[in-house]
Design an enzyme around this catalytic site. Structure first.
Site, PDB file in Angstrom:
ATOM      1  CE  LYS A  60      -4.876 -11.839  -0.815  1.00  0.00           C
ATOM      2  NZ  LYS A  60      -4.987 -10.369  -1.004  1.00  0.00           N
ATOM      3  CB  SER A 135      -6.745  -9.803  -4.587  1.00  0.00           C
ATOM      4  OG  SER A 135      -6.093  -9.298  -3.430  1.00  0.00           O
ATOM      5  CB  SER A 159      -7.249  -6.708  -1.971  1.00  0.00           C
ATOM      6  OG  SER A 159      -7.204  -6.655  -3.372  1.00  0.00           O
TER       7      SER A 159
HETATM    8  N1  GLN Z   1      -8.430  -4.453  -7.204  1.00  0.00           N
HETATM    9  C1  GLN Z   1      -7.215  -3.710  -7.073  1.00  0.00           C
HETATM   10  C2  GLN Z   1      -6.216  -4.208  -8.086  1.00  0.00           C
HETATM   11  O1  GLN Z   1      -6.577  -5.019  -8.867  1.00  0.00           O
HETATM   12  C3  GLN Z   1      -6.677  -3.834  -5.687  1.00  0.00           C
HETATM   13  C4  GLN Z   1      -6.008  -5.108  -5.423  1.00  0.00           C
HETATM   14  C5  GLN Z   1      -5.466  -5.226  -4.048  1.00  0.00           C
HETATM   15  O2  GLN Z   1      -5.787  -4.431  -3.162  1.00  0.00           O
HETATM   16  N2  GLN Z   1      -4.579  -6.198  -3.874  1.00  0.00           N
HETATM   17  O3  GLN Z   1      -5.102  -3.810  -8.116  1.00  0.00           O
END
Ligand code: GLN
Length: 460
Positions: A60, A135, A159
């Protein structure tokens, strides 16, 4: 096969599907083959290597890599070369994993669809018109599309688990502090947790073991051995285990096909010898609003470092403007709309006079959620729920509706706020759209092995 042959096969696959999937932000085939040759050399020299030596991995693009760009999906870091490797990166290299490249993500890991990347969206390999989750959407898509057998992700509010669920793969959020944040570009430091993606539970456990464990460079790293995750994945039994179904997750707002596959997974657990009971966690209902105060608050502080002086982009520095003006121009040009929305929410929630009403209340909810988990884990060994309320939604459907987007993480966020372990494993496909459904298994802090043990018993 040699590491070079395996790497070449994956590079060929990347070349074939990447124009449609767009999971990667950076792939340098020569550098990949050089890494693979080095691993083959280590093996030829008789160096004892672990089980993942020579296995390719997609990484990532929020972990620093000294030999590759690191953008966090943001224009503000375009062209930046980190001076050092994240601990997770370093451990991948030490284990002999071959890093294929850096994967796409929502800018600074803020989002649930990978549509917030400054470099264009990633497509779900099962239906290219749908999102791959976020994400870590490049990470999930790369594994689901067979571009990589393994990938890394980070989970702040879901995410890893949500992208795993909607692309039909395994994704694990370790216990907070079980994997190192050193060199991970920070979103919300009290929540950010690196974890593995794989196409089956045992592979995820092997990767988990390879890169997690205590790191003196991370002040919140847990100074304890990694739970026996590989052994647990091999054990794959639920006989006599107590499983709690979270009462608050399900019903209205959940796709019928998701609920049907979830119920089948619960029935399977029971038929394999688990004792299934319903457990109520009343404070989980407040997890989402509490998260959307805590995460933006921490992000507003963490992102202050992108000041146009230290990293990447610098706009308007023509000798006529003050440092403050250059900073404002750079941040206006370099951050996308979701990042700006979160910085505004966070700075507002933390401003004096509002702190108790917003941030303070959210922290109290956080404590209540931990207490719900504590009470639940007195009754049961693991908790289960659907990972997400729906299957992958169409690209564009929620892009202009932040509230709808935030709902994707309804079931995953409690485990971030409490810091406990949770995994998503595939449990079939929804009848309505034929798309993958994920089962979430939650375990106590440092009970990561239970996620793997139960996940391996029921994965589809
Ligand atoms: N979708 C969640 C957010 O937008 C979680 C994102 C994540 O876990 N990095 O914050």
């Amino acid at each position: 096969a040699s590491a070079v042959e395996v790497a070449q096969a994956h590079l060929d696959r990347i070349a074939e599907v990447e124009p449609k999937v767009h999971a990667f932000l950076h792939v340098d085939p020569d550098a990949v083959l050089a890494q693979a040759r080095a691993v083959d050399g280590r093996r030829a020299a008789g160096e004892p290597l672990g089980p993942l030596a020579g296995v390719p991995i997609a990484h990532k693009d929020v972990f620093t890599t000294a030999d590759m760009p690191t953008t966090a999906g943001s224009k503000i870091l375009e062209g930046w070369r980190p001076p050092y490797d994240a601990t997770v990166t370093r451990r991948l290299r030490e284990a002999g994993l071959v890093i294929l490249g850096k994967t796409n993500l929502d800018e600074f890991a803020m989002g649930s669809s990978t549509e917030n990347s400054a470099y264009g969206p990633t497509h779900n390999p099962w239906d290219l018109t749908r999102i791959p989750g976020g994400s870590s959407g490049g990470a999930s898509a790369s594994v689901a599309a067979y571009e990589a057998p393994l990938s890394t992700g980070t989970d702040t509010g879901g995410s890893i688990r949500q992208p795993a669920a909607v692309t039909g793969i395994v994704g694990m959020k370790p216990t907070y502090g079980g994997s190192s944040r050193y060199g991970l570009i920070a979103f919300a430091s009290s929540l950010d947790t690196p974890g593995p993606f794989a196409r089956n539970v045992l592979d995820a456990a092997l990767l988990h073991e390879a890169f997690s464990g205590h790191d003196p460079m991370d002040s919140t790293s847990i100074a304890q051995p990694v739970p026996p995750v590989v052994e647990a994945a091999r054990q794959a039994s639920v006989d006599g285990l107590r499983v709690g179904v979270v009462k608050e997750f399900g019903g209205d707002g959940y796709q019928p096909g998701v609920l049907a596959r979830f119920q089948e997974a619960v029935d399977l657990l029971e038929s394999l010898g688990a004792k299934v009971v319903e457990v109520s966690c009343p404070s989980f209902t407040y997890a989402l609003p509490a998260y959307y105060l805590i995460a933006p608050s921490e992000c507003s502080s963490n992102l202050a470092r992108f000041d146009a002086m230290r990293y990447g982009l610098r706009v308007g520095d023509d000798g006529t403007r003050s440092a403050e003006e250059v900073m404002a121009l750079t941040r206006a040009a370099g951050f996308g709309p979701e990042v700006k929305r979160r910085i505004m929410l966070g700075t507002y929630a933390l401003s004096s006079g509002y702190y108790d009403a917003y941030y303070g209340s959210a922290q109290k909810v956080r404590t209540l959620i931990s207490r719900d988990f504590d009470a639940a884990f007195h009754q049961v060994d693991v908790l289960v729920s659907p990972t997400t309320p729906t299957t992958a939604f169409p690209i564009g459907e929620r892009a202009d509706d932040p509230m709808a987007m935030y709902l994707a993480d309804l079931c995953t966020i409690p485990s971030n706020l409490a810091g406990n372990a949770a995994i998503s494993v595939p449990c079939g496909r929804a009848d309505e759209d034929g798309l993958p459904v994920g089962l979430q298994i939650m375990a106590p802090v440092l009970g990561d092995d239970r996620c793997y043990r139960v996940g391996a018993a029921v994965e589809k």
